[in-house]
Design a protein around this motif. Structure first.
Motif, PDB file in Angstrom:
ATOM      1  N   LEU A  33       0.818  -1.216   0.000  1.00 52.19           N
ATOM      2  CA  LEU A  33       0.000   0.000   0.000  1.00 52.19           C
ATOM      3  C   LEU A  33       0.857   1.273   0.000  1.00 52.19           C
ATOM      4  O   LEU A  33       0.336   2.374   0.135  1.00 52.19           O
ATOM      5  CB  LEU A  33      -0.944   0.002   1.212  1.00 52.19           C
ATOM      6  CG  LEU A  33      -1.905  -1.195   1.300  1.00 52.19           C
ATOM      7  CD1 LEU A  33      -2.860  -1.032   2.472  1.00 52.19           C
ATOM      8  CD2 LEU A  33      -2.693  -1.349   0.006  1.00 52.19           C
ATOM      9  N   ALA A  36       0.020   4.356  -2.125  1.00 48.95           N
ATOM     10  CA  ALA A  36      -1.118   5.198  -1.737  1.00 48.95           C
ATOM     11  C   ALA A  36      -0.702   6.341  -0.832  1.00 48.95           C
ATOM     12  O   ALA A  36      -1.445   7.298  -0.649  1.00 48.95           O
ATOM     13  CB  ALA A  36      -2.186   4.339  -1.059  1.00 48.95           C
ATOM     14  N   THR A 237      -4.513   8.147  -1.315  1.00 50.65           N
ATOM     15  CA  THR A 237      -5.436   7.858  -0.221  1.00 50.65           C
ATOM     16  C   THR A 237      -6.600   8.839  -0.322  1.00 50.65           C
ATOM     17  O   THR A 237      -6.388  10.047  -0.385  1.00 50.65           O
ATOM     18  CB  THR A 237      -4.725   7.999   1.134  1.00 50.65           C
ATOM     19  OG1 THR A 237      -3.540   7.206   1.103  1.00 50.65           O
ATOM     20  CG2 THR A 237      -5.606   7.506   2.276  1.00 50.65           C
ATOM     21  N   LYS A 258      -7.435   3.184  -0.102  1.00 56.66           N
ATOM     22  CA  LYS A 258      -6.056   3.177  -0.591  1.00 56.66           C
ATOM     23  C   LYS A 258      -6.120   2.689  -2.031  1.00 56.66           C
ATOM     24  O   LYS A 258      -6.471   1.526  -2.286  1.00 56.66           O
ATOM     25  CB  LYS A 258      -5.180   2.224   0.234  1.00 56.66           C
ATOM     26  CG  LYS A 258      -5.073   2.606   1.716  1.00 56.66           C
ATOM     27  CD  LYS A 258      -3.956   3.578   1.950  1.00 56.66           C
ATOM     28  CE  LYS A 258      -3.776   3.895   3.419  1.00 56.66           C
ATOM     29  NZ  LYS A 258      -2.899   5.060   3.614  1.00 56.66           N
TER      30      LYS A 258
END
Ligand SMILES: [Cu+2]
Length: 300
Positions: A33, A36, A237, A258
């Motif tokens: 992630l 993001a 995000t 995300k």
């Protein structure tokens, strides 16, 4: 003896810390992630207008809002100028003998035709946007979004068993980089550049699935499914909120998304399947903001 207890305590702390690092990095693998974190689309204090559009749908909503606003500004400006003119030119002092005119064909034609043209140039792009918003056909994937008092549940229809809850981080547990009242324990993870359909429903009362930067706003209604869709153009995000008053902790069910490139999304699925599914829909998660104390407070 005291010193020995001290050493034991330190060793235990180190072990716990090491465990946390291992969990966070999932055995040394890069965080899927991470992409993001490069762009955060969150509301700012004193923000005016809509947030920056993160999807083509929100870009079109933003365009239509400004288009109609400028037409309205023209109408209000014209009528305002006309009223000031009439107040000055035709007031009791300036115009002692009023005209007895009751009809003027030209003016009557103009005040019918001009508003008709204005409505026509507004209805065209409005209808086209409504059809665009309603077209949730051929999505890459569908997520069932269920509102609960007071958290969200995400069920990935195309990933067997991937169904987890998303709770707001309470104020006293915020970590650096997290946003108060917006960050959650398990965000909704989506790939960028793909059409994502949402099947939106509720497990108890009315909630609202509202993503201002993506142009999504649908009520979550128990016993029925509302659909919407998005296509996120940039990794980042994105935030949203429940925007239907749904009880005492209505403010404690934000939405955190995300959005990551496809390869990262596929890598995250593996991590999520390993770590999330056993925790799926926990009956009483630790991070749950509990209403019990507030009810007790209210009944004092
Ligand atoms: Cu709600």
């Amino acid at each position: 003896m005291k010193r020995r207890i001290g050493w034991l305590f330190c060793a235990a702390l180190l072990l716990v810390a090491a465990g946390h690092v291992a969990l966070a990095q999932t055995a040394g693998a890069p965080d899927p992630l991470a992409a993001a974190d490069t762009y955060v689309n969150a509301p700012k204090p004193w923000q005016m207008w809509f947030p920056k559009a993160g999807s083509p749908m929100q870009a079109q909503i933003d365009w239509l809002m400004k288009y109609v606003l400028w037409i309205m500004a023209g109408v209000v400006g014209f009528v305002g100028v006309l009223m000031v003119y009439v107040f000055i030119k035709f007031n009791h002092k300036a115009n002692k003998v009023p005209s007895h005119l009751t009809h003027n064909t030209l003016i009557e034609v103009v005040w019918l035709v001009v508003p008709t043209i204005l409505l026509a140039i507004i209805i065209g792009p409005s209808l086209s946007l409504i059809w665009y918003e309603g077209d949730d056909s051929n999505p890459y994937m569908t997520v069932t979004v269920t509102g609960h008092q007071w958290y969200w549940e995400y069920n990935y229809q195309s990933v067997a068993g991937l169904d987890y809850t998303s709770y707001m981080i309470p104020d006293d547990q915020l970590q650096p980089g997290q946003i108060r009242r917006l960050s959650v324990d398990h965000p909704l993870v989506l790939p960028v550049g793909e059409k994502i359909k949402f099947d939106i429903t509720s497990g108890d009362v009315l909630h609202g699935f509202y993503l201002p930067s993506l142009g999504v706003q649908k009520y979550a209604i128990p016993g029925s499914i509302q659909t919407s869709w998005t296509l996120i153009t940039k990794p980042g995000t994105y935030y949203g909120e429940c925007n239907q008053i749904c009880g005492i902790n209505h403010d404690a069910m934000p939405i955190e998304i995300k959005a990551v490139p496809m390869a990262d999304y596929l890598a995250w699925i593996k991590v999520a399947q390993a770590n999330y599914t056993e925790n799926a829909v926990p009956p009483d998660p630790i991070s749950s903001p509990r209403p019990v104390d507030q009810f007790a407070e209210a009944s004092k």
